[in-house]
Design a protein around this motif. Sequence first.
Motif, PDB file in Angstrom:
ATOM      1  N   HIS A   1       0.829  -1.205   0.000  1.00  0.00           N
ATOM      2  CA  HIS A   1       0.000   0.000   0.000  1.00  0.00           C
ATOM      3  C   HIS A   1       0.864   1.256   0.000  1.00  0.00           C
ATOM      4  O   HIS A   1       0.572   2.236  -0.688  1.00  0.00           O
ATOM      5  CB  HIS A   1      -0.887  -0.047   1.248  1.00  0.00           C
ATOM      6  CG  HIS A   1      -2.012   0.927   1.232  1.00  0.00           C
ATOM      7  ND1 HIS A   1      -3.095   0.820   0.395  1.00  0.00           N
ATOM      8  CD2 HIS A   1      -2.238   2.040   1.974  1.00  0.00           C
ATOM      9  CE1 HIS A   1      -3.940   1.816   0.617  1.00  0.00           C
ATOM     10  NE2 HIS A   1      -3.442   2.568   1.570  1.00  0.00           N
TER      11      HIS A   1
ATOM     12  N   HIS B   1      -1.949   8.038   1.955  1.00  0.00           N
ATOM     13  CA  HIS B   1      -2.574   7.003   1.138  1.00  0.00           C
ATOM     14  C   HIS B   1      -2.471   7.344  -0.351  1.00  0.00           C
ATOM     15  O   HIS B   1      -2.494   8.522  -0.710  1.00  0.00           O
ATOM     16  CB  HIS B   1      -4.064   6.876   1.480  1.00  0.00           C
ATOM     17  CG  HIS B   1      -4.329   6.240   2.792  1.00  0.00           C
ATOM     18  ND1 HIS B   1      -4.182   4.908   3.024  1.00  0.00           N
ATOM     19  CD2 HIS B   1      -4.753   6.785   3.961  1.00  0.00           C
ATOM     20  CE1 HIS B   1      -4.505   4.642   4.282  1.00  0.00           C
ATOM     21  NE2 HIS B   1      -4.840   5.770   4.883  1.00  0.00           N
TER      22      HIS B   1
ATOM     23  N   HIS C   1      -4.838   7.148  -2.194  1.00  0.00           N
ATOM     24  CA  HIS C   1      -6.211   7.468  -2.581  1.00  0.00           C
ATOM     25  C   HIS C   1      -6.676   8.615  -1.693  1.00  0.00           C
ATOM     26  O   HIS C   1      -6.099   8.879  -0.627  1.00  0.00           O
ATOM     27  CB  HIS C   1      -7.124   6.256  -2.427  1.00  0.00           C
ATOM     28  CG  HIS C   1      -6.992   5.573  -1.098  1.00  0.00           C
ATOM     29  ND1 HIS C   1      -7.527   6.091   0.062  1.00  0.00           N
ATOM     30  CD2 HIS C   1      -6.356   4.435  -0.754  1.00  0.00           C
ATOM     31  CE1 HIS C   1      -7.241   5.280   1.071  1.00  0.00           C
ATOM     32  NE2 HIS C   1      -6.515   4.271   0.618  1.00  0.00           N
TER      33      HIS C   1
ATOM     34  N   GLU D   1      -9.962   4.596   2.436  1.00  0.00           N
ATOM     35  CA  GLU D   1      -9.384   3.309   2.905  1.00  0.00           C
ATOM     36  C   GLU D   1     -10.364   2.186   2.684  1.00  0.00           C
ATOM     37  O   GLU D   1     -11.017   1.734   3.606  1.00  0.00           O
ATOM     38  CB  GLU D   1      -8.988   3.381   4.375  1.00  0.00           C
ATOM     39  CG  GLU D   1      -8.249   2.137   4.848  1.00  0.00           C
ATOM     40  CD  GLU D   1      -6.941   1.965   4.131  1.00  0.00           C
ATOM     41  OE1 GLU D   1      -6.283   0.939   4.284  1.00  0.00           O
ATOM     42  OE2 GLU D   1      -6.573   2.874   3.356  1.00  0.00           O
TER      43      GLU D   1
HETATM   44 ZN   LIG Z   1      -5.291   3.421   2.043  1.00  0.00          ZN
END
Ligand SMILES: [Zn+2]
Lengths: 678, 678, 678
Positions: B297, B644, B646, B678
């Motif tokens: 990730h 992240h 995203h 998430e």
């Molecule tokens: Zn994430």
Amino acid sequence: MTNPDPTAEFLMLGTCDYPEHVPSDRWAPYARMQAELGLRFVRVAEFAWSRLEPRPGEFDWAWLDDAIAAYAAEGLRVVMCTPTPTPPAWLIRAHPEILAFDEQGRVREFGSRRHYDFASPVFREHSRLVTRAVAERYGQHPAVVGWQTDNEFGCHNTSRSYGGASEAAFPAWLQARYGTLDALNEAWGNVFWSMEYTDWAQVKSPALTVTEPNPSHVLDYHRFASDLIASFQAEQVEILRELAPGRFVTHNFMIFESGFDHYDVARGLDFATWDNYPTGMLEFFAPPGVGEDLKTHYARTGHPDLVAFNHDVYRSLMLGKDGLGRDGAGTPNGFWVMEQQCGQVNWAPYNPLPAEGAVALWTAQAWAHGADVVSYFRWRAATMAQEVMHSGLLRHDETPDRGFAEVAGLDLTQFPVGPVPARVALLHDYESLWIYDQQRHAAGLSYWAQTVTYYMALRSLGVDVQITHPDADLSGFAAVVAPAITLVPADRAARWEAAAQGGVPFVFGPRTAFRTPGGATWSDGQFGPLSEMTGARLLQYDSLRPGVTQGVTGAFGSVDASLWAESYRVTGAQTLATYAGGPLDGQSAVIRHGNATVIGAHSLDLIRAVLREVLGGAGVPLLDLPEGVRVSRRADRTLVQNWHPHAVTWGGLELDPVSSVVLGGDWSPTQGKGVQGE
Amino acid sequence: MTNPDPTAEFLMLGTCDYPEHVPSDRWAPYARMQAELGLRFVRVAEFAWSRLEPRPGEFDWAWLDDAIAAYAAEGLRVVMCTPTPTPPAWLIRAHPEILAFDEQGRVREFGSRRHYDFASPVFREHSRLVTRAVAERYGQHPAVVGWQTDNEFGCHNTSRSYGGASEAAFPAWLQARYGTLDALNEAWGNVFWSMEYTDWAQVKSPALTVTEPNPSHVLDYHRFASDLIASFQAEQVEILRELAPGRFVTHNFMIFESGFDHYDVARGLDFATWDNYPTGMLEFFAPPGVGEDLKTHYARTGHPDLVAFNHDVYRSLMLGKDGLGRDGAGTPNGFWVMEQQCGQVNWAPYNPLPAEGAVALWTAQAWAHGADVVSYFRWRAATMAQEVMHSGLLRHDETPDRGFAEVAGLDLTQFPVGPVPARVALLHDYESLWIYDQQRHAAGLSYWAQTVTYYMALRSLGVDVQITHPDADLSGFAAVVAPAITLVPADRAARWEAAAQGGVPFVFGPRTAFRTPGGATWSDGQFGPLSEMTGARLLQYDSLRPGVTQGVTGAFGSVDASLWAESYRVTGAQTLATYAGGPLDGQSAVIRHGNATVIGAHSLDLIRAVLREVLGGAGVPLLDLPEGVRVSRRADRTLVQNWHPHAVTWGGLELDPVSSVVLGGDWSPTQGKGVQGE
Amino acid sequence: MTNPDPTAEFLMLGTCDYPEHVPSDRWAPYARMQAELGLRFVRVAEFAWSRLEPRPGEFDWAWLDDAIAAYAAEGLRVVMCTPTPTPPAWLIRAHPEILAFDEQGRVREFGSRRHYDFASPVFREHSRLVTRAVAERYGQHPAVVGWQTDNEFGCHNTSRSYGGASEAAFPAWLQARYGTLDALNEAWGNVFWSMEYTDWAQVKSPALTVTEPNPSHVLDYHRFASDLIASFQAEQVEILRELAPGRFVTHNFMIFESGFDHYDVARGLDFATWDNYPTGMLEFFAPPGVGEDLKTHYARTGHPDLVAFNHDVYRSLMLGKDGLGRDGAGTPNGFWVMEQQCGQVNWAPYNPLPAEGAVALWTAQAWAHGADVVSYFRWRAATMAQEVMHSGLLRHDETPDRGFAEVAGLDLTQFPVGPVPARVALLHDYESLWIYDQQRHAAGLSYWAQTVTYYMALRSLGVDVQITHPDADLSGFAAVVAPAITLVPADRAARWEAAAQGGVPFVFGPRTAFRTPGGATWSDGQFGPLSEMTGARLLQYDSLRPGVTQGVTGAFGSVDASLWAESYRVTGAQTLATYAGGPLDGQSAVIRHGNATVIGAHSLDLIRAVLREVLGGAGVPLLDLPEGVRVSRRADRTLVQNWHPHAVTWGGLELDPVSSVVLGGDWSPTQGKGVQGE
Ligand SMILES: [Zn+2]
Ligand SMILES: [Zn+2]
Ligand SMILES: [Zn+2]
């Protein structure tokens, strides 16, 4: 002599104590607590050389005199050790040639323990000197009832040195064995890659070769190293016999240790002892069938059969290669657990706390498999150096640790001494082990893995097992199981054949008799000299990568073998099961010729089914035990244990998690009740 | 002195450049591009010894004079280095005794870098000679504003040599520390396996021992080696102070480097710098909780807390062991990122491109955690030798690489310099690290893993953290967290107890105070001298293999601990949570005594819950941050980052993938809004 | 000369036999069985030095005379070997300086084989002496039709020694190559970490450096070692040419061996041979796309493309670097399989039995890829030493093993000799391999993995492939595929460009032309001198950890690349596919400029799609073959094989498991029929 107290009716207990690690004012109170806990023996001084002989030839006995006096004052009996596993710095730095070399050619340095080469003449001399000094001091001390030589031969892969004194001594050993270089070259098949020697001095240890060394070279290096250990110990034993008359002499052997021929090394002892660490053992010695799931399941107890196998190995060891034992009458001599885990160990990747009840479980199991004494390692957890994270009966702070309470709770009258009624022999031989493991051909298998798989099958049938050397007299057994005796000389084959003709059924595993005594293969192929007995010849062997299985079908149902499958051309045998599918399709997988049954495929289910049939036919009483429930018999008692961390109902018994029940010797499970739990 | 430009209001940028790697006609255009990009500093010459002193005693300054002139012409300020990490071939081949030895006894050869033993007298002499020569030339050069000693001490496991000069110097260091051999033997517990020395010359490095060496031996070898590095650098610093007055002196430390005591080595510097490579760091230093999924990730950014932890370590380093800093007033002195990844690295198994926005993300984070300068490694990707596949701000073909554009897009006025308002101390100590990692007892754990897990819990609560030496004055903190200070001398315990009594709450992790200063355990067991403060004694510790967990229940809910669980016997403390099931069932897992709370079980959830309660009670403002969203504060600003790949909606903010938002110092998240993504 | 029997119309068979391993009374019956089986050639004596020269200068020819006579009596033709892979003990112990050193600095000891350093002057002398002696004895023997030099150069990682004679010889080789130290330092970029030399004697092998050595240093050490092997063999070839006129000389090369430049070493030979072990090869050389599932699926046959790749490498090898071959006319010279697996091997972690039919399958494949002779290893399984668990045509007990029956069942008239109509070149170059593998940057990739992936794509399209050196004349090919030619000098680039302009389409993989001949990168970046031809520059390269993929979309559909993705800045090329998502989003993934197509992403599907388009456009006939079904063409025949362990229906054919069908050269699959099975 045999065990020091032939009048003892029940299992006795002991501990390993290190008075040199604590202030002298702790000696008396510790001895008192030990006695109050019911301990009878204390082993001392195996690592105390630097305190006994702080400088060359200067001995300091005062502290040990006092410590022994403290034990004696409480009625404890002392097992004294020769302190040779830890030669002091003054000796090593004066004679660095004592140090051994590893297989990568690196010197194995001072700074821990076992830093010596068994072949070193100067170390041999110092070993004799210190042994004589200690034996002169304590050989006839009234509190010292017996002796342990050195400590855990082979630990940390120290059975062999690949340079220095050992390497220098190897040619002479070979010359004594073979006489001529022609004989050596022939025995090893040195023509294979022009490895023929023209001078004894050309031979070195089988280390650092460009690719794998000649397995015969390796096999003889193992034999040579084993002989060194035996002769090293024999020098100590001779001195002890002279100076400590009437005392027993033993050695504490190791879990699944394979670096030397234990039958040879045990020969001069009174009885064998071993050091039992069930949780660490599980991490390092579980066979392929015991995967991560089972390791997790048994993380806090270890696996019952791994532990029991070692008990059975060491119970039988004094019987020797001829099976006759020290008295020539086949008396096993008993054994001790010299070091029994009683809390977490410190040498595995993970070192879990034992389950509640595990120390009692292990103690009961040791008794049932023949132990006369169980001695816990160690009295108090060390507060310094390498083993600070290893437990003892006392914590660092001297409070009783978990195991202490379990020991205190033992009712020893449940554990009468007496014989283990084992009528089934499982054959075990270090030469077969060495040559098997040198060329495994299937990465997941090994001699131990194959042997233990057969042992697990036997134990799952409730069978008491006698581990036996393949050259022992086998005529008295109800049945003989030979899982992995790959090295079979002609005279061994002849003895087996005679026993079988005398009515003893044999069950052989794959690779049986694949090898000559020199480590080659028979020029007429497996089974070599055993061909007549088996009524068959090897057709194929197949090494199965994970994910590839080989079906077997026939008299024992249909199973999938993994890791190994070999097939046979029957010359007189009948085929009981055949392979189904794959390159062995239709070939013989399990064969029988008279009293000899051979199982070619590796499958616990198949092995169990064949053993059930053979042993049942031989009149061996059988049970149908679930994984984790085990039954053992000793004297007039039956021990039923549940090694699961959950309750199990079996055979009409409600078994608590991690628990034992001692029943009468004629007990048998209630029929018609199934097993619950798991 | 502190940072070279105390008048700077905002974060400044720099780069690492290698004029010796490119034709001289590139120097002027590169300097121009650097200045145009807004860079202010250029670090040079750390690997240039063979160009500065091509033959013994013959120096060539012309090229470097010209290169510096090119930088100066564009207003760039130069950070000069001592070139000692790469002694040239002429020196090594003339004095091969300079080379170090690895733990396997192999000489560590010439042909890359860091090929020297810090203890080598001849290398020390040449280090001083070349340092003096360079300092004489450039010490007062107007463009040279500061100095870096050597480069990345300890890189490639070079902190210790296990032979040669280091091994020869070790006995004298011991003699200076212990005075007598009796004291040494006592401190190390050498009686344990007869490891007692009778002559200083008998002591060697703790390498190649048959089994693990004495951990006390190892601990002192680490201390000895650390002292060597400190004294090696001190010799250079002394020369630089003499010849480069008014210039700063620093060293560029490494990610999670543990080979030496950084507090000691930093002592003579003006400020610390470190080299920040987030993507490679993720592969090598992720704690057990960050598994393959999270590594995948965060493959293109690294993990925010791993990076931030290093920032916080190096921001605090100059405060020293007493916490008073160079000025005696506790001024942290600031820090630089001397090498900041700005594209892919070349030293991990996989070396992904950073995500779009990652270079800006890392730069903003560095600022928020206290960096005054961020200097990108390197200006142009090398076209030769070991690092051709490592990126720079320019590609091989001199076009701007991805990171260049992100640097160009930075608005530095968002990043004012100023203090980091960290009121929570996290204690960190290299001696505890060394002894912890020598005997981990649970393979998945380590000092860093345990410490970083506590740090992650703190950061997930939005807490700004001050990494602090355990012997510093702790009285000013809102709370103190000691995740893994396993080595606790009596005076340290006394200072902690005083601080707690003064009102500072402490949170301790497992293994706290397990060890004496010598690396043994307390003879009265954990917590040794801290027993009064904690109101408890160690009962058990349990090492949990993967798949085995230990339930904990009580004031913080019910969680499953993994890897480690220890229990306590409370002597004055109250029990806040107990173990449920397993061998620790019913025993104390989390305890409190006055201001001291001890967490015995390893569980991020449990740690987070305890910290939330303790810090909340201490008035520390807390947030509830999801994985990957982090908040930091500096000067009058708040930085909110989303690591992240995203978008995430949190606290009323719409956060783009891999992005930062700078808000006011009084910003707090909108309540009532949940986290999405998430 | 070319193959020894130019009149042979069909594939011929042989075996490898070891008369010295068996009693002399077995020689005649073995020869008779061999002849009856249809074998025509027997290779002997490659490991027989100790029997031929049992003591220095004393030769024993009698046994070999007799053995050859036994073969000759049955009409078998003998391939004699120089016995140099196994220098005897008397030579090694007299001259231990012959032994090589591994990369860890350890001497590589006597006791197996290949224990010599190619640079050792004393070994060179003895190599010439024994070669001359054997050649004098058998050079003109009527039964001896050809010679093999030594055996499997490079086996067991023996191409290079990192000390001793090789290390001592390296500086002179460098001086010959570079002339001056300035040139050397410049070529290697030694300024990078002050690695500049000031004396030739300062240069050592690139071993034991503190961190990775300079890749240019490594590259030249590979070149140097390769030259040593070539010159070592040349000395033998020169003697054989003198004393064995009219006989062929060959060497048996290895599976995927990469330790030396095979084009150079093959140069003086008549034809190449290689040793084909499909099952072991699968375990060690499967590329990333062939995971555990496929390894299990093909465990008993190996993977068709791995085997075929080696056939194609060795078929083409004699064409040399200029592609002109020994006759200057581009005649490939044919090749043999000198050792063909015909049962289980013994050197992989698991060594399964070959599937029923596998030996016939492998033999047919060898023929179809151009083999003139297939010689089975070995006649009888060895009964002693390292290889007892390796199979032969006969078992240990002299009964025919499984492979024997398959050989007996071959109809050789199905296998006419003749050319392989390969019109597509796949470029392969050892210098690119060496430098690629020194800095892989993505752990899952390697030169072989990348090259074989392209080869698999070609074979899945039914394309017959000509492995070709990148400097060969490429003008005659229908298309050229260059998967991983990372090292591209300017003259190579010029030749490629000329061929492309002449109408030959090129397909390049990633990393093409990343490196200069010295192992650095181009200062103007990839594609360096190939930039004009590709019409592009490298923009980014991305190393993808497992679990991270990079989308590609465009003319070839949408695929996910793994492990590697590089993007381009087009300067003249058109973009055929772009990256979607991730840091490369929108950048060029597949580009085309004239006849040059570059694929930047690693994806078998993408590669297959691009090749289909390019080759289709070039008029290459294409098929759409499922995994495990393969088509090859030779002479006037077409071979269709099914390597699956289950039946497959494809192209109108019902294909049994593990089977071959030989069809006419004009055969093509029935359209409209799908593939069943799998
Ligand atoms: Zn994430
Ligand atoms: Zn269970
Ligand atoms: Zn299939």
